[in-house]
Motif scaffolding. Structure first.
Motif, short mmCIF file in Angstrom:
data_model
loop_
_atom_site.label_atom_id
_atom_site.label_comp_id
_atom_site.label_asym_id
_atom_site.label_seq_id
_atom_site.Cartn_x
_atom_site.Cartn_y
_atom_site.Cartn_z
N UNK A 89 4.29 7.45 -5.34
CA UNK A 89 4.43 7.21 -3.90
C UNK A 89 3.27 6.37 -3.36
N UNK A 90 2.07 6.58 -3.91
CA UNK A 90 0.92 5.78 -3.47
C UNK A 90 1.20 4.30 -3.68
N UNK A 91 1.77 3.96 -4.84
CA UNK A 91 2.04 2.56 -5.13
C UNK A 91 3.29 2.06 -4.42
N UNK A 92 4.19 2.96 -4.12
CA UNK A 92 5.36 2.59 -3.32
C UNK A 92 4.92 2.19 -1.92
N UNK A 122 3.54 -1.25 -1.94
CA UNK A 122 4.49 -2.26 -2.40
C UNK A 122 4.13 -2.81 -3.77
N UNK A 123 3.85 -1.92 -4.71
CA UNK A 123 3.45 -2.33 -6.06
C UNK A 123 4.41 -1.75 -7.09
N UNK A 124 5.47 -2.49 -7.38
CA UNK A 124 6.49 -2.00 -8.30
C UNK A 124 6.01 -1.96 -9.74
N UNK A 125 5.08 -2.82 -10.09
CA UNK A 125 4.64 -2.93 -11.48
C UNK A 125 3.96 -1.64 -11.96
N UNK A 126 3.10 -1.07 -11.13
CA UNK A 126 2.43 0.17 -11.53
C UNK A 126 3.41 1.34 -11.52
#
Length: 295
Positions: A79-82, A85-89
């Motif tokens: 969720x932090x990366x969501x 906006x970081x789909x790669x991680x």
């Protein structure tokens, strides 16, 4: 169950309908929802029936609980990366989340022998450390080597294991009950799901060429490649499908420890309903606006 009530009461019909009328609102709502799912999962890992388990869980249960804790932590990280906006991680974290979900479910379906085998399979390279130490490796004369060796020996002592207790695991090639992950996955989920979920994440060579084309490169007009150093944007497609794997092991765990009441059942049903609606709403609103990396 105060935590469950506090988390879910904010989801009133007017709030839901407002958010699900646009792509921006959908993202706003989904971030909140997946954050709350992570918190709910954390709460569920702390539940226990004090009559069954007055203090904690034995080695018949603890391996399953450890996998569920891993899932809850990974959901929170995803969720932090969501949010940023970081789909790669997110894609890197999805693989261990699926592994934990599938293995936890498999262990609960297959009983104490599977749990024991799962525990023992984790000692494959730790036994190698013991062998390397006995063969005179100079690494174990260093402080780091001595610390590592002591940690391995202490774990085995706590479990009552010796280096001669792993004949079955060696015979089975250190695979859980002699099965590779593809076989285990197929027993728990539909086999057709493997290629489009875990299969494309793991592949035969980790860090594969296809993975580089998806995340780290951009194709030029003349067919050559250049570095793509930005991160890909994330949308609901990186969240909703993966959550489908995680609710069943939590349900099974709570049933296993006699802590699955109607309130929890309703909450788990609610998670599944909302997750499905989020994906369907995205599908109806989506017009390709996030797929611009290769333009």
């Amino acid at each position: 169950m105060k935590d469950l009530v506090e988390i879910t009461t904010k989801y009133q019909p007017a709030y839901i309908e407002r958010c699900l009328s646009s792509m921006a609102g959908l993202h706003e709502f989904s971030v909140t929802f997946y954050q709350d799912v992570g918190e709910l999962y954390g709460t569920l890992t702390r539940l226990r029936n004090v009559e069954r388990n007055p203090t904690g869980f034995s080695t018949d249960d603890a391996p399953i609980l450890g996998l569920l804790v891993r899932i809850s932590k990974l959901v929170k990280e995803v969720v932090k990366y969501y949010k940023i906006d970081n789909a790669e991680i997110i894609s890197a974290l999805e693989r261990p989340m699926i592994e934990a979900s599938i293995v936890a479910t498999y262990l609960m379906f297959n009983g104490p022998d599977a749990v024991t085998d799962y525990r023992k399979c984790s000692y494959k390279d730790r036994l190698r450390i013991l062998r390397d130490s006995e063969s005179g490796s100079r690494f174990f004369e260093t402080k780091a080597g001595k610390r590592l060796l002591a940690a391995v020996r202490e774990k085995m002592r706590l479990e009552g294991l010796t280096k001669d207790d792993f004949a079955t695991q060696k015979k089975n090639g250190w695979k859980l009950q002699g099965k590779n992950f593809r076989t285990i996955f197929s027993e728990i989920e539909h086999d057709d799901l493997y290629a489009v979920t875990y299969g494309v994440m793991s592949e035969s060579i980790h860090g594969s060429w296809n993975e580089s084309m998806d995340w780290g490169l951009v194709r030029n007009n003349d067919g050559t490649f250049s570095a793509f150093t930005d991160y890909h944007p994330a949308d609901i497609r990186f969240m909703a499908p993966i959550l489908n794997f995680t609710t069943r092991p939590f349900r099974m765990w709570l049933e296993r420890i006699d802590a699955y009441d109607e309130n929890i059942r309703g909450t788990m049903d609610w998670i599944e309903r909302v997750n499905t609606r989020l994906f369907c709403t995205f599908d109806s609103l989506y017009a390709g606006e996030y797929d611009s990396k290769r333009e």
